[in-house]
Every structure is written in C-alpha cells, then in structure tokens.
Design an enzyme around this catalytic site. Structure first.
Site, PDB file in Angstrom:
ATOM      1  N   LYS A   8       0.463  -0.896  -0.171  1.00 10.36           N
ATOM      2  CA  LYS A   8       0.057   0.119  -0.109  1.00 10.36           C
ATOM      3  C   LYS A   8       0.444   0.787   0.242  1.00 10.36           C
ATOM      4  O   LYS A   8       0.666   1.874   0.582  1.00 10.36           O
ATOM      5  CB  LYS A   8      -1.255   0.269   1.104  1.00 10.36           C
ATOM      6  N   ARG A   9       1.918   1.147  -0.273  1.00  8.75           N
ATOM      7  CA  ARG A   9       3.355   2.593  -0.467  1.00  8.75           C
ATOM      8  C   ARG A   9       2.800   2.494   0.754  1.00  8.75           C
ATOM      9  O   ARG A   9       3.534   3.521   0.524  1.00  8.75           O
ATOM     10  CB  ARG A   9       2.249   3.114  -1.821  1.00  8.75           C
ATOM     11  N   ALA A  36       3.467   6.833   1.161  1.00 18.38           N
ATOM     12  CA  ALA A  36       2.088   7.799   0.205  1.00 18.38           C
ATOM     13  C   ALA A  36       1.747   8.671   1.352  1.00 18.38           C
ATOM     14  O   ALA A  36      -0.127   9.088   0.530  1.00 18.38           O
ATOM     15  CB  ALA A  36       1.724   5.907  -0.089  1.00 18.38           C
ATOM     16  N   LEU A  65      -1.155   9.732   3.647  1.00 20.72           N
ATOM     17  CA  LEU A  65      -3.069   9.135   4.382  1.00 20.72           C
ATOM     18  C   LEU A  65      -3.079   8.078   3.596  1.00 20.72           C
ATOM     19  O   LEU A  65      -3.292   8.375   2.150  1.00 20.72           O
ATOM     20  CB  LEU A  65      -3.736  10.529   3.760  1.00 20.72           C
ATOM     21  N   LEU A 105      -5.687   7.246   1.766  1.00 18.84           N
ATOM     22  CA  LEU A 105      -7.158   7.177   0.937  1.00 18.84           C
ATOM     23  C   LEU A 105      -8.185   6.693   0.683  1.00 18.84           C
ATOM     24  O   LEU A 105      -9.193   6.584   1.004  1.00 18.84           O
ATOM     25  CB  LEU A 105      -6.633   7.967  -0.445  1.00 18.84           C
ATOM     26  N   GLY A 165       1.206  13.051   4.014  1.00 23.10           N
ATOM     27  CA  GLY A 165       1.396  12.689   4.711  1.00 23.10           C
ATOM     28  C   GLY A 165       2.503  12.119   4.735  1.00 23.10           C
ATOM     29  O   GLY A 165       2.846  12.030   6.538  1.00 23.10           O
ATOM     30  N   GLU A 225       5.084  14.639   5.872  1.00 24.01           N
ATOM     31  CA  GLU A 225       4.112  15.368   7.177  1.00 24.01           C
ATOM     32  C   GLU A 225       5.629  14.140   8.490  1.00 24.01           C
ATOM     33  O   GLU A 225       5.851  14.799   9.108  1.00 24.01           O
ATOM     34  CB  GLU A 225       3.046  15.328   7.883  1.00 24.01           C
ATOM     35  N   GLU A 251      -2.260  17.134  -1.432  1.00 23.69           N
ATOM     36  CA  GLU A 251      -3.633  17.543  -0.958  1.00 23.69           C
ATOM     37  C   GLU A 251      -4.056  18.431  -2.163  1.00 23.69           C
ATOM     38  O   GLU A 251      -5.429  18.054  -1.514  1.00 23.69           O
ATOM     39  CB  GLU A 251      -3.574  18.066   0.458  1.00 23.69           C
ATOM     40  N   ARG A 275      -6.405  16.508  -4.336  1.00 20.75           N
ATOM     41  CA  ARG A 275      -6.663  15.735  -3.752  1.00 20.75           C
ATOM     42  C   ARG A 275      -8.315  16.449  -3.173  1.00 20.75           C
ATOM     43  O   ARG A 275      -8.656  14.995  -2.941  1.00 20.75           O
ATOM     44  CB  ARG A 275      -6.288  14.910  -3.248  1.00 20.75           C
ATOM     45  N   GLY A 309      -3.222  17.502   6.866  1.00 22.54           N
ATOM     46  CA  GLY A 309      -3.491  17.878   8.810  1.00 22.54           C
ATOM     47  C   GLY A 309      -2.984  17.535  10.109  1.00 22.54           C
ATOM     48  O   GLY A 309      -3.234  16.870  10.951  1.00 22.54           O
TER      49      GLY A 309
HETATM   50  C1  1HE Z   1      -2.400   4.081  -1.308  1.00 13.06           C
HETATM   51  C2  1HE Z   1      -1.913   4.941  -1.143  1.00 13.06           C
HETATM   52  C3  1HE Z   1      -2.705   6.122  -0.628  1.00 13.06           C
HETATM   53  C4  1HE Z   1      -0.867   4.290  -2.904  1.00 13.06           C
HETATM   54  N1  1HE Z   1      -3.801   5.428   0.798  1.00 13.06           N
HETATM   55  N2  1HE Z   1      -4.084   3.184  -0.399  1.00 13.06           N
HETATM   56  N3  1HE Z   1      -1.856  10.750  -0.733  1.00 13.06           N
HETATM   57  C5  1HE Z   1      -1.607  10.304  -2.516  1.00 13.06           C
HETATM   58  O1  1HE Z   1      -1.834  11.168  -3.292  1.00 13.06           O
HETATM   59  C6  1HE Z   1      -0.609   9.732  -3.093  1.00 13.06           C
HETATM   60  C7  1HE Z   1      -1.040   8.805  -3.609  1.00 13.06           C
HETATM   61  N4  1HE Z   1      -0.626   7.680  -4.487  1.00 13.06           N
HETATM   62  C8  1HE Z   1       0.172   7.856  -5.603  1.00 13.06           C
HETATM   63  O2  1HE Z   1       0.206   8.578  -5.940  1.00 13.06           O
HETATM   64  C9  1HE Z   1       1.071   6.155  -5.526  1.00 13.06           C
HETATM   65  O3  1HE Z   1       0.407   5.499  -5.479  1.00 13.06           O
HETATM   66  C10 1HE Z   1       2.502   6.501  -5.550  1.00 13.06           C
HETATM   67  C11 1HE Z   1       3.271   7.545  -6.343  1.00 13.06           C
HETATM   68  C12 1HE Z   1       2.711   6.522  -3.605  1.00 13.06           C
HETATM   69  C13 1HE Z   1       3.080   5.153  -5.650  1.00 13.06           C
HETATM   70  O4  1HE Z   1       2.603   4.820  -7.085  1.00 13.06           O
HETATM   71  P1  1HE Z   1       2.800   3.244  -7.878  1.00 13.06           P
HETATM   72  O5  1HE Z   1       2.377   2.740  -9.568  1.00 13.06           O
HETATM   73  O6  1HE Z   1       4.177   2.290  -6.977  1.00 13.06           O
HETATM   74  O7  1HE Z   1       1.395   2.832  -6.883  1.00 13.06           O
HETATM   75  P2  1HE Z   1       0.155   2.774  -6.807  1.00 13.06           P
HETATM   76  O8  1HE Z   1      -0.521   1.237  -7.980  1.00 13.06           O
HETATM   77  O9  1HE Z   1      -0.733   3.978  -7.525  1.00 13.06           O
HETATM   78  O10 1HE Z   1      -1.390   1.912  -5.555  1.00 13.06           O
HETATM   79  C14 1HE Z   1      -0.267   0.753  -5.386  1.00 13.06           C
HETATM   80  C15 1HE Z   1      -0.604   0.168  -4.203  1.00 13.06           C
HETATM   81  O11 1HE Z   1      -1.349   1.074  -2.869  1.00 13.06           O
HETATM   82  C16 1HE Z   1      -2.308   0.836  -4.364  1.00 13.06           C
HETATM   83  O12 1HE Z   1      -2.922  -0.762  -4.019  1.00 13.06           O
HETATM   84  P3  1HE Z   1      -4.501  -1.734  -4.986  1.00 13.06           P
HETATM   85  O13 1HE Z   1      -4.949  -2.452  -3.679  1.00 13.06           O
HETATM   86  O14 1HE Z   1      -4.831  -1.246  -5.555  1.00 13.06           O
HETATM   87  O15 1HE Z   1      -2.940  -3.118  -5.401  1.00 13.06           O
HETATM   88  C17 1HE Z   1      -2.621   1.680  -4.190  1.00 13.06           C
HETATM   89  O16 1HE Z   1      -4.177   2.433  -3.667  1.00 13.06           O
HETATM   90  C18 1HE Z   1      -2.319   2.060  -2.986  1.00 13.06           C
HETATM   91  N5  1HE Z   1      -2.163   3.312  -2.664  1.00 13.06           N
HETATM   92  N6  1HE Z   1      -0.594   5.227  -1.727  1.00 13.06           N
HETATM   93  C19 1HE Z   1      -4.136   4.137  -0.279  1.00 13.06           C
HETATM   94  N7  1HE Z   1      -2.828   7.258   0.036  1.00 13.06           N
HETATM   95  C20 1HE Z   1      -3.711  13.875   7.846  1.00 13.06           C
HETATM   96  S1  1HE Z   1      -3.703  14.850   5.756  1.00 13.06           S
HETATM   97  C21 1HE Z   1      -2.605  14.173   5.012  1.00 13.06           C
HETATM   98  C22 1HE Z   1      -3.258  14.194   3.623  1.00 13.06           C
HETATM   99  C23 1HE Z   1      -2.379  13.653   2.735  1.00 13.06           C
HETATM  100  O17 1HE Z   1      -1.365  12.723   2.707  1.00 13.06           O
HETATM  101  S2  1HE Z   1      -3.214  13.995   0.905  1.00 13.06           S
HETATM  102  C24 1HE Z   1      -1.974  12.680   0.193  1.00 13.06           C
HETATM  103  C25 1HE Z   1      -2.733  11.035  -0.243  1.00 13.06           C
END
Ligand code: 1HE
Length: 268
Positions: A32-33, A70, A72, A74, A119, A122, A142, A145, A150
């Site tokens: 889940k990265r 990766a 929060l 999501l 996060g 963070e 953020e 999205r 937070g």
């Molecule tokens: C996740 C998450 C996640 C991956 N929550 N499941 N963060 C983001 O906006 C970043 C979101 N993630 C990405 O942009 C990409 O996943 C990565 C660049 C980190 C990695 O890419 P990649 O191609 O290696 O992996 P993927 O195919 O996108 O994801 C692999 C799996 O990880 C997949 O799950 P699967 O069950 O379908 O295999 C994804 O769903 C899972 N995954 N990232 C949940 N973030 C207190 S407030 C804080 C606010 C924030 O942090 S907002 C920023 C959120």
C-alpha cells in the site's frame, strides 16, 4: 523507570534492534506504499511513547519497498466516510505520534526513498535528520485530492522550506527531487544508493553522544522555537545548566583537557 520494547506487538511497523541503543522503525505496508492508516499511526504513538524510557539512543525511520510513504490512507479515509469531528480526532492522533517524535528527545534519522508525499512528508518532517537518495521525491498532493494537510505540514514543512514554497507545493503539486530538494531544505543529506545505510551510520554516530545531550538537542530546540526569544534564552540557560554539568560529561571534558579527545578539524 526503564520500559522495554515488545517487538512482537508491532505489525504495521517493523521494529528492529540494531544494537548499541540504535533501533529501526520501518513502515511495513509496501503493498500500500506505506500509506498511513490509523493502525500505523497508533503503532507510531506506541513506539515513540516508550522509546525515550527504554534506552533507545537513536532511531532510523524508514519505509519498506520502493517508496517511503504515500501519505494518508486514502482508501481507508474514503471507506470510513468520516465526519469532521472524526477526522479532527484522526489528525489529533497523527499529532500525538509526530509530537512524540519531534519533542521526545530521541534522535530520529529518516531514510527516504521514492515518494515522500502528503502525510509521508509530514512524517518525515517530524524526524530530526532526513537522508534522501536519487530516487527520493517530495510533494504535497493534498490540493489535487480535494484535501488539506492535517498532520503538521503547515508547521513543519513550512519550517523546512518557508511559507511561499509550502503554498506553491500545495497549490500546484510541485515535486522536488535531487539537489533542488536539498537546496530548499527538504533533506540534509543526499546519497547514492541506500539511504538506510547512510541513515544508520548517522544514527550510530548520534547514539554515541550522552543521552541527556541528545534529549536536549531533540526536544529543547523544538520547544524553544515556540517561545519568545527572551523565554527561549532563559530556557536555554536552564537546560544548559542541567546538561552541561551532568556527571557523565566529566570524563569527556577530562579527555579534552589531557589532549586524548579528538579535535574538531575541517573535512579533508
Ligand atoms: C494507497 C495510497 C494511499 C498507494 N492510500 N492506498 N497521498 C497521495 O495522494 C499519494 C497517492 N499515491 C500515489 O500517488 C502512488 O500510489 C505512489 C506514487 C505513492 C506509488 O505509485 P505506484 O504506481 O508505485 O503504486 P500504485 O499502483 O498507485 O499503488 C499501489 C497500491 O497502493 C494500490 O493498492 P492496490 O490494492 O490497488 O494494489 C494503491 O491503492 C495503494 N496506495 N497510495 C491508500 N495514499 C492528515 S492529512 C494528510 C493528507 C494526505 O496525505 S493527502 C496525500 C495522499
């Protein structure tokens, strides 16, 4: 009161004893990265609540797999369909974990690779030292999205890069990597290859300091940032009064006096 760390009690974190008081804490959800679900945050709270009283002298904070973190979880956030109050409490648990890290008095060296985003940044900014490599990149997605930070980014990431860059990162999703990330202050070290090995070396070095000195370095500096200059100067004097007269320091001072201690020299 000495506490002990029960390695078997952690599942979302891989907790390892590297010897000499140096521990590894690795986010362990590579599939889940290393997205931060609430269970992972609770394990961070647990580890960093106990660490200062369990003889932990330094920590390498890392993420399993190609990406540090990766941000929060999501999917969990979507599935839980949280109310404002629910998510406020989630954020307060993040703050509990990250404040224990920043103010806990135990040096934390973050080993960063791949994505350090949202996060994840963070979390990384709650460590005291950040080591990146050629794969590491930083972003705050953020805005894209429909979210807002937070987990303390408004404070800690702004401290690292300044207000204008922080706002730009959130507005435009700007990605920082390589030397540019170093130049803006997102990491203090950039290495080729394993950021973990480099972080471990730094952690071993920091662990050789007296624990009370490290406690002051890794809590007092942060506390003093929150004070007026007058109060910070006063607090600094009080902390130095305690730390600089610690009995364990006498042998180190004696070694300097009898010329057996290493001198501070410029790098070759
Ligand atoms: C996740 C998450 C996640 C991956 N929550 N499941 N963060 C983001 O906006 C970043 C979101 N993630 C990405 O942009 C990409 O996943 C990565 C660049 C980190 C990695 O890419 P990649 O191609 O290696 O992996 P993927 O195919 O996108 O994801 C692999 C799996 O990880 C997949 O799950 P699967 O069950 O379908 O295999 C994804 O769903 C899972 N995954 N990232 C949940 N973030 C207190 S407030 C804080 C606010 C924030 O942090 S907002 C920023 C959120």
């Amino acid at each position: 009161m000495a506490l002990s760390i029960d390695i078997a009690s952690f599942t979302n974190l891989k907790v390892e004893d590297h010897g000499d008081g140096v521990w590894g804490v690795t986010l362990n959800r590579a599939a889940k990265r290393n997205a931060l679900d609430i269970a992972t945050i609770e394990e961070l709270v647990d580890f960093f609540s106990v660490a200062p009283r369990a003889g932990v002298r330094a920590v390498v904070l890392a993420g399993e797999g190609d990406h540090f973190c990766a941000g929060l979880d999501l999917i969990e956030h979507h599935d839980e369909d949280r109310s404002p109050a629910d998510f406020m409490h989630v954020c307060l648990r993040w703050h509990e974990a990250f404040n224990k890290m920043e103010y806990g008095g135990v040096p934390i060296i973050a080993a960063l690779q791949g994505a350090v985003v949202g996060g994840g940044l963070e979390l990384a900014s709650s460590a005291h030292v950040r080591v990146m490599n050629e794969t590491t990149y930083f972003a705050l997605p953020e805005g894209q999205r429909g979210l807002f930070t937070g987990g303390g980014a408004t404070i800690r990431v702004t401290d690292l890069v300044g207000k204008s860059r922080m706002i730009d990162m959130m507005l435009t999703g700007r990605v920082y990597q390589g030397d540019e990330a170093m130049d803006v202050g997102l990491a203090q070290y950039i290495v080729e290859g394993s950021s973990y090995d480099a972080a471990l070396e730094l952690a071993r070095k920091a662990a050789q300091n007296l624990p009370l000195s490290n406690f002051a370095i890794c809590s007092a500096v942060s506390h003093m940032q929150n004070m007026s200059a007058m109060d910070a100067a006063y607090a600094e004097a009080v902390v130095a009064g305690v730390v600089n007269t610690q009995p364990d320091a006498r042998a180190r001072l004696a070694a300097f006096a009898d010329k057996t201690a290493a001198r501070v020299r410029r790098n070759d």
